[in-house]
Design a protein around this motif. Structure first.
Motif, short mmCIF file in Angstrom:
data_model
loop_
_atom_site.label_atom_id
_atom_site.label_comp_id
_atom_site.label_asym_id
_atom_site.label_seq_id
_atom_site.Cartn_x
_atom_site.Cartn_y
_atom_site.Cartn_z
N SER A 164 92.75 -2.66 20.47
CA SER A 164 93.99 -2.13 19.91
C SER A 164 95.17 -2.79 20.61
CB SER A 164 94.07 -0.61 20.13
OG SER A 164 92.91 0.02 19.61
N GLY A 207 95.03 -2.90 14.81
CA GLY A 207 93.61 -2.75 15.14
C GLY A 207 92.95 -4.10 14.88
N TYR A 225 100.96 -0.70 15.62
CA TYR A 225 99.59 -0.79 16.15
C TYR A 225 98.80 -1.75 15.27
CZ TYR A 225 94.80 1.27 16.65
OH TYR A 225 93.47 1.49 16.81
#
Length: 428
Positions: free
Chosen positions: A193, A270, A268
């Motif tokens: 992450s 991933g 964010y």
């Protein structure tokens, strides 16, 4: 300052815990929170998605800053509403939150701006999706287009499982969220992450972390919202981080600005890091849960000051200070999660666990009933520990987990192992 945190989970408890430490904060509120957050913040009995009532509350109470935890209020326009009312808020506007709220938008956006991601097609028709699956073969990844609380992704290992998943999704498995789906190639490698605080085309990286999505050890079983995380993530070397910034983060900010969807908040990515390089699995427009919990344990500087500087257009002044220690968080979940589970079981042992100064327990699905702390969600607690090594942090966190009890408590026992193997030279 009066600060309001919006959200109910472990991420919000960790944010509130960190915000509370700021000398700038005189009063902390949470809407609606959980039993852990209520110990450090005043409960506001308004749903995180009741935007109109939250605006009214913030105006009435003279809230100086609002920090939004979850994706749902962002995608429903909480930031737009607060800004229109002249209220300071940290989070993305609705037109930027679509980067998480629609998987179809995100995949098409990545294709347009050449941001590396798995090969895919999007479908609103069951027959076409099944035809594509038969061409591609398995394993294959099937994603609901809309928000599904972290559970809208299925990795199908057989053709039958893939076809059944498509039927389920179009049959209303996630309601409106699965009226359209993305079907994409399965990528091998190690997940990580990468989270940053962003405004416009500029960003400030947070500490790296690694989440564990599957419910059982060794990454088996269905996807969950996340069963544990650690920080930093050894898989993200300085070289890897440079590539993430150059090929993913900065192009995303630039592309979103070009689309008229300028970002301001947490971003964010991933990631899957493997034989096909670094690819984006998903974008989120907020901090991850459970990544926030170990990340906040390592942040030594003032989160509130950082947020204010970013909102005031001084992002270049923001330079977070991170502990050199490792941090790890293990999620204790209800029996049956991510499927059906029962609530209302008494939780004991948290005070005992927290006698170790390196342990902090963040609440997620908790409530108070008849004066007792009880379970009230699928993910109940995230137990966090810090240590000079990842191995030391892991040993501490599992000692603490063993002291905490509620009926049917379930947790993974291998959080941190990938990082420990990598640090010891036994690359996974």
């Amino acid at each position: 300052m009066k600060v309001l945190v919006v959200g109910n989970g472990g991420r919000e408890h960790a944010l509130a815990w960190k915000i509370k430490q700021s000398p700038l904060v005189s009063k902390l509120y949470v809407a609606r929170g959980n039993a852990g957050i209520w110990k450090i913040a005043q409960k506001v009995d308004i749903s995180p998605t009741d935007v109109e009532s939250l605006v009214e509350f913030a105006k009435k109470e003279g809230i100086d800053l609002t920090v939004v935890g979850p994706e749902q209020p962002l995608s429903e326009g909480i930031v737009d509403a607060f800004e229109e009312a002249g209220l300071k808020i940290f989070g993305h506007r609705k037109n930027a939150a679509i980067l998480e709220a629609s998987k179809v938008f995100a995949k098409n956006f990545m294709k347009k701006y050449r941001i590396p991601t798995a090969f895919y097609e999007t479908f609103d028709n069951e027959d076409e999706a099944v035809k594509f699956i038969k061409q591609m073969g398995t394993p294959i990844v099937i994603k609901a287009d809309g928000l599904a609380a972290g559970k809208g992704v299925v990795i199908a290992h057989t053709e039958d499982e893939a076809i059944q998943t498509v039927k389920n999704m179009f049959g209303g498995m996630f309601g409106e969220a699965s009226k359209r789906i993305v079907v994409e190639e399965f990528l091998e490698g190690e997940e990580a992450s990468y989270i940053a605080m962003v405004k416009g085309e500029e960003l400030v990286p947070m500490a790296t972390s690694q989440d564990h999505k599957q419910v059982f050890d060794n990454d088996r079983g269905p996807n969950t919202g996340g069963m544990g995380a650690y920080s930093p993530a050894p898989v993200i070397t300085p070289e890897v981080e440079g590539e993430i910034l150059e090929k993913i983060m900065y192009p995303t900010l630039k592309g979103m600005k070009e689309e008229g969807r300028e970002m301001c908040g947490f971003l964010y990515a991933g990631l899957m890091i493997g034989p096909k390089g670094i690819n984006v699995l998903e974008f989120n427009v907020r901090m991850g849960d459970p990544e926030t919990q170990p990340i906040m344990r390592r942040l030594e500087s003032d989160l509130v000051q950082h947020i204010l500087d970013i909102l005031d257009g001084k992002i270049e002044q923001v330079s977070p200070v991170w502990s050199r220690k490792y941090s790890i968080g293990v999620v204790m979940a209800s029996k049956g999660y991510p499927g059906k589970y029962e609530k209302g079981f008494e939780i004991t042992g948290i005070e005992e666990a927290e006698k170790d100064p390196d342990i902090v327990v963040f609440h997620a699905g908790t409530d108070i009933k008849d004066g007792k702390l009880v379970t009230a969600g699928g993910r109940v607690l995230t137990v966090t520990a810090t240590g000079n090594t990842l191995q030391e942090a892991k040993e501490k966190v599992y000692k603490a987990v063993e002291k905490i009890h509620f009926e049917g408590a379930h947790y993974r026992k291998d959080i941190g192992d990938k990082g420990i193997r990598r640090l010891s030279g036994q690359d996974t």
